[in-house]
Design a protein around this motif. Structure first.
Motif, short mmCIF file in Angstrom:
data_model
loop_
_atom_site.label_atom_id
_atom_site.label_comp_id
_atom_site.label_asym_id
_atom_site.label_seq_id
_atom_site.Cartn_x
_atom_site.Cartn_y
_atom_site.Cartn_z
N LEU A 1 23.76 28.20 -26.81
CA LEU A 1 25.07 29.28 -26.92
C LEU A 1 24.56 30.23 -25.60
N LYS A 2 23.61 30.76 -25.92
CA LYS A 2 23.03 31.48 -24.65
C LYS A 2 23.29 30.77 -23.17
N LEU A 3 22.92 30.06 -22.88
CA LEU A 3 22.60 29.09 -21.85
C LEU A 3 24.25 28.41 -21.08
N GLU A 4 25.10 28.41 -22.27
CA GLU A 4 26.69 28.01 -21.98
C GLU A 4 27.30 29.56 -21.51
N GLY A 5 26.87 30.94 -22.01
CA GLY A 5 27.24 31.48 -21.84
C GLY A 5 26.87 32.30 -20.02
N THR A 6 25.43 31.67 -20.62
CA THR A 6 24.75 32.19 -19.07
C THR A 6 25.66 31.37 -17.62
N LYS A 7 25.87 30.11 -17.83
CA LYS A 7 26.31 29.07 -17.26
C LYS A 7 27.87 29.48 -16.67
N GLU A 8 28.15 30.09 -17.75
CA GLU A 8 30.02 31.24 -17.57
C GLU A 8 30.16 32.57 -16.60
N LEU A 9 28.41 32.98 -17.06
CA LEU A 9 28.22 34.02 -16.30
C LEU A 9 28.06 34.01 -14.83
N ALA A 10 27.12 33.03 -14.57
CA ALA A 10 27.12 32.54 -13.24
C ALA A 10 27.95 31.93 -12.40
N ALA A 11 29.05 31.34 -13.02
CA ALA A 11 30.22 31.12 -11.92
C ALA A 11 30.92 32.52 -12.15
#
Length: 605
Positions: free
Chosen positions: A442-452
């Motif tokens: 879940l943290k990685l998914e949020g991190t991906k969205e922040l990176a995008a």
């Protein structure tokens, strides 16, 4: 003696032969010059006619639009006075429009139109004749209805009104084609004239070369041979030269006296005569009156007669002492007997007479008005220079303020947008615990969205600074990208239209300034005009690029015509004007309150 006579006859034959060929060569050159002058003058006259024709053709488009606008003002709720005024305006526009149309087509001396149209232009006039006649008849029908009854029912005017509006577009397009055809034919005439001029130049050069070979070179040889013969007669000529010089000196003295007298009579009405030490011997009536003397003529030193001011008297005395035997001309300030300041242009002409010491003829011209005008002009130039300096200082301050605001905006965008997303990305990465796989995902998914979002923010910031499309592909793709990106960000209808498929590359400075001007205009329409529809269009001709920005917002009427101006909008318009001036372009702003704004930028290409 017989040998001398033979040589003399031969010399005369050579002389007359050379003279004949020389006359023929000069005649040929003169004919070429006259023909060139005749052709060029004829073309210049045609160019004057062409410029007049293009001017009247352009005015036809304006008159057709003016006629349509005046017809549109005919409404059901018009008062009789308003209808009478509209009827008068329609009549005036219609008369000038019809007169100019027939003058362009068949010629008109009152409009200075020759009517010498090509087949292509005549065909274009035939093509627009039908909409022209329709509009003409419809306008006459409206005028006839108003003449019969100024309060006639609006429904009676509606068919003719629609006919004018329906045919106006076709007429405008046809007149545009006619103007372009006139311009094309004028350029073709210039190209033809250049060819003719080149041919005449080539012919003249050939004539000069032939003259050099067959006339000047043989003449030079002939002169060189005769110079040897003339050397033998030099001694006899010297004695005659001495006698001629004595006669010339006597003649020169007479010529100098006549020249001095003619100069005084022809060039001046204010004059006087003085001795070598500056003592006045004669003064004209007009000069005496000009200096403020009444009755008896003044006598004495010239300096005291001309001015009452001691400093000016000393200057004139020093000037007289420094005079030589040549003509001196200069400007002098004087104070006359009425204490009025005046300026004179003085000319001292030496006069030599037999048995009399040399004296001077003084010729004066009143230059007071010119000096006064020069002083006024210098004062006005100084005031204008100071005003320009103040305006430049104000503009520099505005530019610096805008730069600081832009830096603050970039810093704020970096801090509030990209900076916060980087901080959140850092916290998310630090919070990932690989031992708890589900939470880590879940943290990685949020991190991906922040990176995008971070990448998107960086791209937006980079796009606002310098769009890559402008550097890589040119102004047209960059403006297209600007519209699409702003439409995504704002949700407004922001459209781009490349009317003439312009894809040329311009100077990077010109492209950058055009992009910033367009960006400023679109941003103003979004932020301040409350626009829901914006159209950015680009078009070009052979030597002109045009960019227009239309919106349906509130308009710039208040900002442009009241004392309480929007500081941001006014500063943006000032920047646009400065950028357009920097790239040698022209800026047009047409705005009506509540009906939107059109900004047009034209630059040469």
């Amino acid at each position: 003696m017989a040998e001398k006579g033979t040589r003399s006859d031969h010399s005369m034959r050579v002389f007359w032969r050379v003279t004949r060929w020389y006359f023929i060569a000069l005649t040929v050159i003169a004919l070429v010059v006259l023909i060139s002058h005749w052709l060029i003058q004829g073309h210049l006259i045609n160019q004057l006619n062409d410029s007049r024709i293009v001017n009247v053709s352009g005015r036809q488009r304006m008159l057709s639009q003016q006629l349509a606008k005046q017809v549109l003002k005919l409404l059901p709720d018009n008062t009789p006075a308003e209808r009478k005024e509209l009827r008068r305006q329609i009549q005036e526009s219609l008369n000038l429009w019809v007169h100019s149309f027939h003058g362009l087509r068949g010629g008109d001396s009152t409009l200075q139109l020759p009517g010498q149209n090509s087949e292509a232009i005549l065909q274009m006039f035939d093509d627009i004749n039908e909409p022209f006649q329709n509009m003409h008849l419809a306008a006459l029908e409206i005028l006839d209805s108003l003449d019969k009854n100024i309060n006639t029912n609006y429904e009676n005017l509606l068919p003719a009104k629609k006919s004018i509006l329906n045919n106006e577009g076709m007429f405008l397009n046809g007149m545009n084609n006619i103007v372009f055809q006139y311009d094309k034919e004028a350029k073709a005439k210039i190209v033809h004239l250049r060819k003719v001029e080149f041919f005449l130049l080539l012919f003249t050069l050939i004539a000069l070369i032939l003259e050099l070979i067959f006339i000047f070179i043989p003449t030079a040889k002939y002169v060189r041979r005769n110079m040897r013969q003339l050397a033998n007669a030099q001694e006899k000529a010297i004695q005659k030269t001495i006698e001629i010089e004595n006669l010339y000196k006597a003649k020169e003295q007479s010529v100098q006296k006549l020249r001095a007298l003619n100069y005084a009579l022809d060039q001046a009405t204010l004059f006087a005569s003085i001795t070598l030490d500056g003592n006045l011997t004669y003064i004209s009536e007009k000069l005496s009156a000009f200096l403020g003397y009444k009755g008896k003529k003044p006598i004495g030193q010239l300096s005291t007669v001309l001015t009452k001011n001691d400093v000016e008297q000393q200057y004139i005395d020093q000037l007289i002492r420094s005079l030589r035997s040549s003509i001196w001309t200069g400007e002098v300030s004087i104070t006359d007997q009425t204490d009025e300041k005046k300026w004179l242009e003085l000319s001292f002409v030496p006069v030599n007479r037999k048995g009399v010491k040399q004296d001077y003829l003084l010729i004066c011209s009143d230059i007071t008005p010119r000096k006064t005008a020069q002083a006024e002009l210098q004062k006005l130039n100084q005031e204008r220079f100071e005003l320009e300096i103040q305006q430049q200082k104000l503009l520099s301050a505005q530019v610096i303020d805008a730069q600081e605001k832009e830096r603050q905006r970039i810093a704020r965008d970096m801090h509030d947008g990209i900076g916060q997303m980087l901080t959140a990305l850092k916290f998310n990465l630090e919070a990932i615990n690989l031992e708890k796989i589900d939470k880590a995902k879940l943290k990685l998914e949020g991190t991906k969205e922040l990176a995008a979002n971070l990448i998107k923010g960086v791209r937006i910031a980079t796009f606002n600074l310098t769009p890559p499309e402008l550097t890589d592909y040119g102004i047209s793709p960059a403006l297209s990208k600007l519209c699409s990106e702003l439409q995504k960000l704002t949700g407004k209808n922001i459209l781009f239209e490349n009317k003439t498929n312009f894809d040329q590359r311009l100077d990077p400075i010109i492209e950058t300034n055009l992009y910033r001007i367009s960006q400023e205009a679109v941003n103003n329409a979004i932020k301040y005009a409350n626009s829901s529809y914006i159209l950015l269009a680009i078009s070009h001709s052979e030597d002109l690029l045009s960019i227009s920005i239309d919106d349906n917002g509130l308009g710039l009427h208040d900002d442009l015509n009241t004392s309480q101006k929007s500081e941001t909008t006014q500063l943006g318009l000032s920047f646009m004007k400065e950028r357009v001036k920097f790239i040698n372009g022209r800026l047009f702003i047409r705005s009506e309150k509540g009906k939107g704004t059109r900004i047009t930028v034209n630059v040469p290409i």
